[in-house]
Structures are given as structure tokens and as C-alpha cells.
Design a protein around this motif. Structure first.
Motif, PDB file in Angstrom:
ATOM      1  N   PRO A 136       0.809  -1.221   0.000  1.00 21.20           N
ATOM      2  CA  PRO A 136       0.000   0.000   0.000  1.00 21.20           C
ATOM      3  C   PRO A 136       0.840   1.268   0.000  1.00 21.20           C
ATOM      4  O   PRO A 136       1.772   1.421   0.799  1.00 21.20           O
ATOM      5  CB  PRO A 136      -0.807  -0.128   1.299  1.00 21.20           C
ATOM      6  N   GLY A 137       0.502   2.178  -0.911  1.00 27.06           N
ATOM      7  CA  GLY A 137       1.170   3.467  -0.969  1.00 27.06           C
ATOM      8  C   GLY A 137       2.375   3.535  -1.885  1.00 27.06           C
ATOM      9  O   GLY A 137       2.900   4.621  -2.119  1.00 27.06           O
ATOM     10  N   THR A 138       2.837   2.381  -2.424  1.00 28.70           N
ATOM     11  CA  THR A 138       4.051   2.384  -3.239  1.00 28.70           C
ATOM     12  C   THR A 138       3.784   2.499  -4.734  1.00 28.70           C
ATOM     13  O   THR A 138       4.680   2.890  -5.493  1.00 28.70           O
ATOM     14  CB  THR A 138       4.883   1.110  -2.984  1.00 28.70           C
ATOM     15  N   ALA A 139       2.588   2.157  -5.195  1.00 33.27           N
ATOM     16  CA  ALA A 139       2.312   2.136  -6.635  1.00 33.27           C
ATOM     17  C   ALA A 139       2.342   3.518  -7.292  1.00 33.27           C
ATOM     18  O   ALA A 139       2.819   3.637  -8.428  1.00 33.27           O
ATOM     19  CB  ALA A 139       0.975   1.456  -6.906  1.00 33.27           C
ATOM     20  N   PRO A 140       1.829   4.578  -6.673  1.00 30.55           N
ATOM     21  CA  PRO A 140       1.833   5.874  -7.355  1.00 30.55           C
ATOM     22  C   PRO A 140       3.210   6.335  -7.802  1.00 30.55           C
ATOM     23  O   PRO A 140       3.363   6.912  -8.885  1.00 30.55           O
ATOM     24  CB  PRO A 140       1.223   6.821  -6.317  1.00 30.55           C
ATOM     25  N   ALA A 141       4.251   6.095  -6.989  1.00 30.61           N
ATOM     26  CA  ALA A 141       5.602   6.496  -7.379  1.00 30.61           C
ATOM     27  C   ALA A 141       6.071   5.711  -8.597  1.00 30.61           C
ATOM     28  O   ALA A 141       6.781   6.246  -9.455  1.00 30.61           O
ATOM     29  CB  ALA A 141       6.563   6.287  -6.214  1.00 30.61           C
ATOM     30  N   LEU A 142       5.690   4.441  -8.689  1.00 31.93           N
ATOM     31  CA  LEU A 142       6.065   3.618  -9.832  1.00 31.93           C
ATOM     32  C   LEU A 142       5.298   4.011 -11.087  1.00 31.93           C
ATOM     33  O   LEU A 142       5.868   4.140 -12.171  1.00 31.93           O
ATOM     34  CB  LEU A 142       5.807   2.141  -9.513  1.00 31.93           C
ATOM     35  N   LEU A 143       4.002   4.245 -10.928  1.00 29.76           N
ATOM     36  CA  LEU A 143       3.137   4.479 -12.083  1.00 29.76           C
ATOM     37  C   LEU A 143       3.074   5.940 -12.509  1.00 29.76           C
ATOM     38  O   LEU A 143       2.729   6.241 -13.649  1.00 29.76           O
ATOM     39  CB  LEU A 143       1.720   3.989 -11.770  1.00 29.76           C
ATOM     40  N   GLY A 144       3.393   6.850 -11.579  1.00 30.72           N
ATOM     41  CA  GLY A 144       3.302   8.263 -11.900  1.00 30.72           C
ATOM     42  C   GLY A 144       1.876   8.783 -11.907  1.00 30.72           C
ATOM     43  O   GLY A 144       1.575   9.799 -12.544  1.00 30.72           O
ATOM     44  N   VAL A 145       0.988   8.096 -11.198  1.00 32.84           N
ATOM     45  CA  VAL A 145      -0.438   8.461 -11.160  1.00 32.84           C
ATOM     46  C   VAL A 145      -0.932   8.397  -9.723  1.00 32.84           C
ATOM     47  O   VAL A 145      -0.661   7.402  -9.032  1.00 32.84           O
ATOM     48  CB  VAL A 145      -1.284   7.505 -12.022  1.00 32.84           C
ATOM     49  N   GLU A 179      10.866  -7.687 -12.158  1.00 37.62           N
ATOM     50  CA  GLU A 179      12.071  -7.014 -12.659  1.00 37.62           C
ATOM     51  C   GLU A 179      11.735  -5.629 -13.181  1.00 37.62           C
ATOM     52  O   GLU A 179      12.488  -4.668 -12.965  1.00 37.62           O
ATOM     53  CB  GLU A 179      12.703  -7.857 -13.769  1.00 37.62           C
ATOM     54  N   LEU A 180      10.610  -5.516 -13.869  1.00 38.17           N
ATOM     55  CA  LEU A 180      10.175  -4.225 -14.398  1.00 38.17           C
ATOM     56  C   LEU A 180      10.027  -3.210 -13.266  1.00 38.17           C
ATOM     57  O   LEU A 180      10.494  -2.074 -13.360  1.00 38.17           O
ATOM     58  CB  LEU A 180       8.849  -4.416 -15.141  1.00 38.17           C
ATOM     59  N   ALA A 181       9.377  -3.645 -12.202  1.00 34.23           N
ATOM     60  CA  ALA A 181       9.155  -2.731 -11.073  1.00 34.23           C
ATOM     61  C   ALA A 181      10.449  -2.408 -10.347  1.00 34.23           C
ATOM     62  O   ALA A 181      10.661  -1.270  -9.909  1.00 34.23           O
ATOM     63  CB  ALA A 181       8.141  -3.343 -10.116  1.00 34.23           C
ATOM     64  N   LEU A 182      11.331  -3.397 -10.206  1.00 35.45           N
ATOM     65  CA  LEU A 182      12.601  -3.161  -9.521  1.00 35.45           C
ATOM     66  C   LEU A 182      13.446  -2.117 -10.246  1.00 35.45           C
ATOM     67  O   LEU A 182      14.149  -1.325  -9.613  1.00 35.45           O
ATOM     68  CB  LEU A 182      13.393  -4.476  -9.411  1.00 35.45           C
ATOM     69  N   GLU A 183      13.363  -2.098 -11.570  1.00 31.90           N
ATOM     70  CA  GLU A 183      14.132  -1.143 -12.353  1.00 31.90           C
ATOM     71  C   GLU A 183      13.610   0.281 -12.196  1.00 31.90           C
ATOM     72  O   GLU A 183      14.363   1.244 -12.351  1.00 31.90           O
ATOM     73  CB  GLU A 183      14.090  -1.532 -13.828  1.00 31.90           C
ATOM     74  N   ARG A 184      12.330   0.415 -11.884  1.00 31.32           N
ATOM     75  CA  ARG A 184      11.687   1.725 -11.947  1.00 31.32           C
ATOM     76  C   ARG A 184      11.255   2.281 -10.600  1.00 31.32           C
ATOM     77  O   ARG A 184      10.889   3.453 -10.510  1.00 31.32           O
ATOM     78  CB  ARG A 184      10.449   1.644 -12.855  1.00 31.32           C
ATOM     79  N   THR A 185      11.241   1.470  -9.576  1.00 31.62           N
ATOM     80  CA  THR A 185      10.713   1.930  -8.304  1.00 31.62           C
ATOM     81  C   THR A 185      11.695   2.844  -7.587  1.00 31.62           C
ATOM     82  O   THR A 185      12.899   2.820  -7.840  1.00 31.62           O
ATOM     83  CB  THR A 185      10.359   0.728  -7.405  1.00 31.62           C
ATOM     84  N   THR A 186      11.168   3.645  -6.711  1.00 31.28           N
ATOM     85  CA  THR A 186      11.980   4.520  -5.866  1.00 31.28           C
ATOM     86  C   THR A 186      11.923   3.996  -4.435  1.00 31.28           C
ATOM     87  O   THR A 186      11.040   3.211  -4.086  1.00 31.28           O
ATOM     88  CB  THR A 186      11.445   5.956  -5.903  1.00 31.28           C
ATOM     89  N   PRO A 187      12.858   4.409  -3.579  1.00 28.70           N
ATOM     90  CA  PRO A 187      12.817   3.934  -2.187  1.00 28.70           C
ATOM     91  C   PRO A 187      11.462   4.243  -1.545  1.00 28.70           C
ATOM     92  O   PRO A 187      10.880   5.310  -1.776  1.00 28.70           O
ATOM     93  CB  PRO A 187      13.940   4.729  -1.515  1.00 28.70           C
ATOM     94  N   PRO A 188      10.911   3.287  -0.785  1.00 29.72           N
ATOM     95  CA  PRO A 188       9.595   3.502  -0.172  1.00 29.72           C
ATOM     96  C   PRO A 188       9.597   4.672   0.797  1.00 29.72           C
ATOM     97  O   PRO A 188      10.603   4.971   1.437  1.00 29.72           O
ATOM     98  CB  PRO A 188       9.321   2.176   0.548  1.00 29.72           C
ATOM     99  N   ASP A 189       8.465   5.343   0.869  1.00 28.47           N
ATOM    100  CA  ASP A 189       8.279   6.452   1.791  1.00 28.47           C
ATOM    101  C   ASP A 189       8.122   5.887   3.204  1.00 28.47           C
ATOM    102  O   ASP A 189       7.144   5.185   3.500  1.00 28.47           O
ATOM    103  CB  ASP A 189       7.028   7.242   1.377  1.00 28.47           C
TER     104      ASP A 189
END
Length: 238
Positions: free
Chosen positions: A68-77, A117-127
Motif C-alpha cells: 500500500p502506498g508504493t504504486a503511485p511512485a512507480l506508475l506516476g499516477v 524485474e520491471l518494477a525493480l528497475e523503476r521503483t523509488t525507495p519507499p516512503d
């Protein structure tokens, strides 16, 4: 058949699901968002406020369930824009980029791992603040006390929650409480004790919440008529 494993992405779960016939099982709200692969399509499952009954193609699914809360940073939405929705990833990202990603997932031996792998390449450190918020609400902490502990006003907490989770902290707390209750009930804890241990006023209160969020009774859920096995239980599922 449904299978899952912890992801290398913090708090996420990698899962696969191959329907075996019969009626589809609803997916219950859990505060999470998923990156999905099905029949050559990349999709995003937004945060649910009610049980979702799968529709359309019945082939094998692969997914990455994001904490919860991590998808917006990955998706940009912002999460609230995807609340109670399933959308094509190409609706969120450039079509050419999604075509390239889709080709990579389709060529992979394990599509679920390719999503990871796709998400690991694009994700930012969790808030860290958002994770503390989820942890507090998942353990039943009052919203006002949680806001104070995070150094936020209640309105500010509500705005951050809408962006991160798709709904306010009250709704998130209600969803996480339901998941805690289901986890206890699955372990054989009597319904009355389950209600008391998870903050419901009584068993009737638990029954109403289950009905409103799932469309079924607790007995129906636990008896196999609803909810795919162990699916989407994080983080409140124990």
C-alpha cells in the motif's frame, strides 16, 4: 490454482493464478495495487473499496501486488485516479514503451518474475512515513493518534492518503481491519473472539463489515464460495 511468493521489492508479492473452472472468486479490498499480465496485456488494478469480481479473459494471470502506498511512485499516477478500476498500462505510460515492455514479459519464461524485474528497475525507495502509517492502521491505531505521531494534521493525512492509497485513512483502516479479522478467522478463531481482537464492537458489527466490503457472509468467504485462496491478504492478513 493460485500461488504467491514474497518479492525482492520491499513489501510486494509476486503471484500467479490459473483458473480451474467454476465461478470466478472475488478479490477483496486490501489497500494494495497490482501490476498484471494476462493474455498478452499489461494492466493495473487500482485500489479497491469493494470486492472485485474478475471479468473477461479466463486464461492464466501473473501479477505483482504492490505494498500500500508504493504504486503511485512507480506508475506516476495518484492512487485515487485508479480507485476501483482496472486499466491498460498503455493508458498511463507511452504506448511505444508499453509495447516494448509487453514484448519482454511475453518472451519471459516466468511473466510474474518479469513484472517484478520491471518494477525493480523503476521503483523509488519507499516512503518511510507511508509505511509507518500503514503499519499503525494495520495494528488498529486511532487515526488522530497516528497523524500526531507522523507530525501531520488530520486533513493533511487525508490528502496524503488519497494520493498514496486511493482513499482516506478511515477507509484504509477499515479495509486493513477486515483483513486482520479474516486472517484470524481462517486460523479457526471463533467469530466472537475475532471481532473483539480486531476492534469491532461485536460479532454483528464484523458481519456487517464483511457483507458491505465483500458482498458475502463470513461463512461464505471461509467456506470457499468467495475470495481466491490467500490472495491479496497483505499487509493486514497476518
Amino acid at each position: 490454482m493460485y500461488e504467491e511468493r514474497p518479492s525482492r521489492l520491499a513489501g510486494a508479492v509476486v503471484w500467479t493464478h490459473t483458473p480451474t473452472g467454476g465461478d470466478p472468486r472475488p478479490v477483496l479490498p486490501d489497500g494494495c495495487m497490482d501490476l498484471l499480465w494476462n493474455e498478452g496485456r499489461l494492466l493495473v488494478a487500482g485500489p479497491d473499496t469493494r470486492a472485485y469480481l474478475p471479468e473477461g479473459p479466463t486464461g492464466a494471470w501473473a501479477g505483482l501486488r504492490l505494498y500500500p502506498g508504493t504504486a503511485p511512485a512507480l506508475l506516476g499516477v495518484p492512487a485515487h485516479e485508479l480507485r476501483d478500476r482496472r486499466v491498460e498500462l498503455s493508458d498511463l505510460w507511452p504506448a511505444a514503451e508499453v509495447r516494448r515492455l509487453r514484448a519482454g514479459v511475453e518472451a519471459a519464461t516466468r511473466p510474474a518474475t518479469a513484472l517484478e524485474e520491471l518494477a525493480l528497475e523503476r521503483t523509488t525507495p519507499p516512503d518511510a512515513g507511508l509505511r509507518r502509517l500503514v503499519t499503525a492502521l494495520a495494528t488498529g491505531r486511532p487515526i488522530a493518534a497516528t497523524a500526531d505521531e507522523l507530525g501531520l494534521g488530520v486533513r493533511q493525512l487525508h490528502r496524503r492518503s488519497l494520493h498514496a492509497f486511493g482513499y482516506g485513512p478511515k477507509t484504509l483502516a477499515r479495509i486493513l481491519r477486515l483483513q486482520r479479522a479474516l486472517a484470524l478467522a481462517r486460523r479457526g478463531v471463533p467469530y466472537t473472539d475475532t471481532a473483539a481482537r480486531t476492534g469491532y464492537a461485536d460479532q454483528a458489527h464484523l458481519a456487517r463489515d464483511v457483507r458491505e466490503l465483500s458482498g458475502m457472509t463470513l461463512t461464505e468467504l471461509l467456506g470457499g464460495r468467495g475470495e481466491r485462496p490467500k490472495a491479496r491478504e497483505r499487509p493486514g492478513g497476518g
